[in-house]
Motif scaffolding. Structure first.
Motif, PDB file in Angstrom:
ATOM      1  N   ASP A  87      -0.593  -3.242   4.451  1.00  0.00           N
ATOM      2  CA  ASP A  87      -1.221  -2.344   4.520  1.00  0.00           C
ATOM      3  C   ASP A  87      -1.489  -1.406   6.053  1.00  0.00           C
ATOM      4  O   ASP A  87      -2.026  -2.207   6.494  1.00  0.00           O
ATOM      5  N   ASP A  88      -1.806   0.098   5.721  1.00  0.00           N
ATOM      6  CA  ASP A  88      -1.845   0.452   7.317  1.00  0.00           C
ATOM      7  C   ASP A  88      -3.862   0.348   7.688  1.00  0.00           C
ATOM      8  O   ASP A  88      -4.666   0.652   8.302  1.00  0.00           O
TER       9      ASP A  88
ATOM     10  N   ASP B 274       0.804  -1.035  -0.010  1.00  0.00           N
ATOM     11  CA  ASP B 274      -0.226   0.321   0.242  1.00  0.00           C
ATOM     12  C   ASP B 274       1.010   1.171  -0.087  1.00  0.00           C
ATOM     13  O   ASP B 274       1.700   1.227   0.217  1.00  0.00           O
TER      14      ASP B 274
ATOM     15  N   ASP C 297      -0.575   5.129   0.678  1.00  0.00           N
ATOM     16  CA  ASP C 297      -0.470   6.313   1.825  1.00  0.00           C
ATOM     17  C   ASP C 297      -0.526   5.542   3.426  1.00  0.00           C
ATOM     18  O   ASP C 297      -1.161   4.701   3.089  1.00  0.00           O
ATOM     19  N   ASN C 298       0.030   6.699   4.039  1.00  0.00           N
ATOM     20  CA  ASN C 298       0.125   6.232   5.237  1.00  0.00           C
ATOM     21  C   ASN C 298       0.871   4.990   5.293  1.00  0.00           C
ATOM     22  O   ASN C 298       0.667   3.958   6.484  1.00  0.00           O
TER      23      ASN C 298
HETATM   24 MG   LIG Z   1      -2.574   2.936   3.203  1.00  0.00          MG
END
Ligand SMILES: [Mg+2]
Length: 227
Positions: free
Chosen positions: A174-175, A11, A13-14
């Protein structure tokens, strides 16, 4: 010779950059502005609806596309592409180091994002790691219906694009708990990144939970050159 390497999906973002960069806050503000402008809402109502769509669909834009006549590519221009990322995201030598240490003869590195292609590519370029991935699966905002994580079709799309057919050869970080749960459910091996002091979910999401991306080294030593 056929490429039989497993694929590690990342993933963006973040996940590749820390939440402390607050990209999401900047984005949330632009999303609320967008909702206010295009749906004629006040800020509270915009915030409520944006949060509701995000919770229900995994992406605010999916709610917009489902329930309102909006142009997703215009939304992308006014939200994702309008983010001042150049002053927020910088090259990350530690991240680069970890990704470089992954043995590309044993594993294929692939980006897997719910953002549109422009944003995804922009972030990895700013992080200085764009050359280390072999491809990117993104949410195509120009397509209807919109397909994004955690929908199963999105995972299938990622596998097809990355050229892998066996779910056992798919690894994922992934977050988002929702995304990690779905990945595990369909047979991928997933690591849920729960950063720093953030509370762990009551029910663990995915096969593993990690606090730092670098823990992938310990979890998956088979993919690294050095330990
Ligand atoms: Mg993310």
């Amino acid at each position: 010779m056929a490429d039989t390497r497993p694929v590690f999906f990342f993933d963006i973002d973040n996940c590749l950059y820390p939440k402390s960069r607050r990209v999401h806050d900047h984005m949330a503000e632009l999303i609320d502005d967008y909702f206010m402008r295009h749906l004629n809402l006040d800020r509270d109502e915009a915030y409520r609806l944006h949060t509701e769509y995000y919770t229900n669909y995994g992406l605010a834009i999916e709610g917009l596309v489902r329930h309102h006549e909006i142009d997703a590519l215009e939304y992308n221009r006014e939200v994702d592409d309008a983010l001042p990322l150049e002053s927020i995201i910088f090259p990350d030598p530690l991240l680069r180091n970890m990704l470089q240490d992954m043995d590309k003869s044993k594993v294929k590195l692939w980006l897997f994002t719910n953002a549109y292609v422009n944003h995804g590519k922009r972030v990895v370029r700013l992080l200085g790691v764009d050359d280390l991935f072999e491809g990117l699966t993104f949410c195509d905002y120009g397509q209807r219906p919109l397909i994004c994580k955690p929908h199963e079709e999105m995972f299938q799309k990622a596998m097809k694009e990355a050229g892998v057919t066996d779910v056992k050869k798919c690894y994922f970080v992934d977050d988002s708990a929702m995304n990690c749960r779905k990945a595990q459910e369909i047979g991928w091996t997933s690591a849920h990144l729960v950063e720093g002091v953030d509370p762990l979910p009551a029910v663990p999401a995915g096969n593993y939970q990690i606090r730092y991306l670098n823990e992938l080294r310990t979890l998956f030593p088979q993919f690294f050159k050095s330990s």
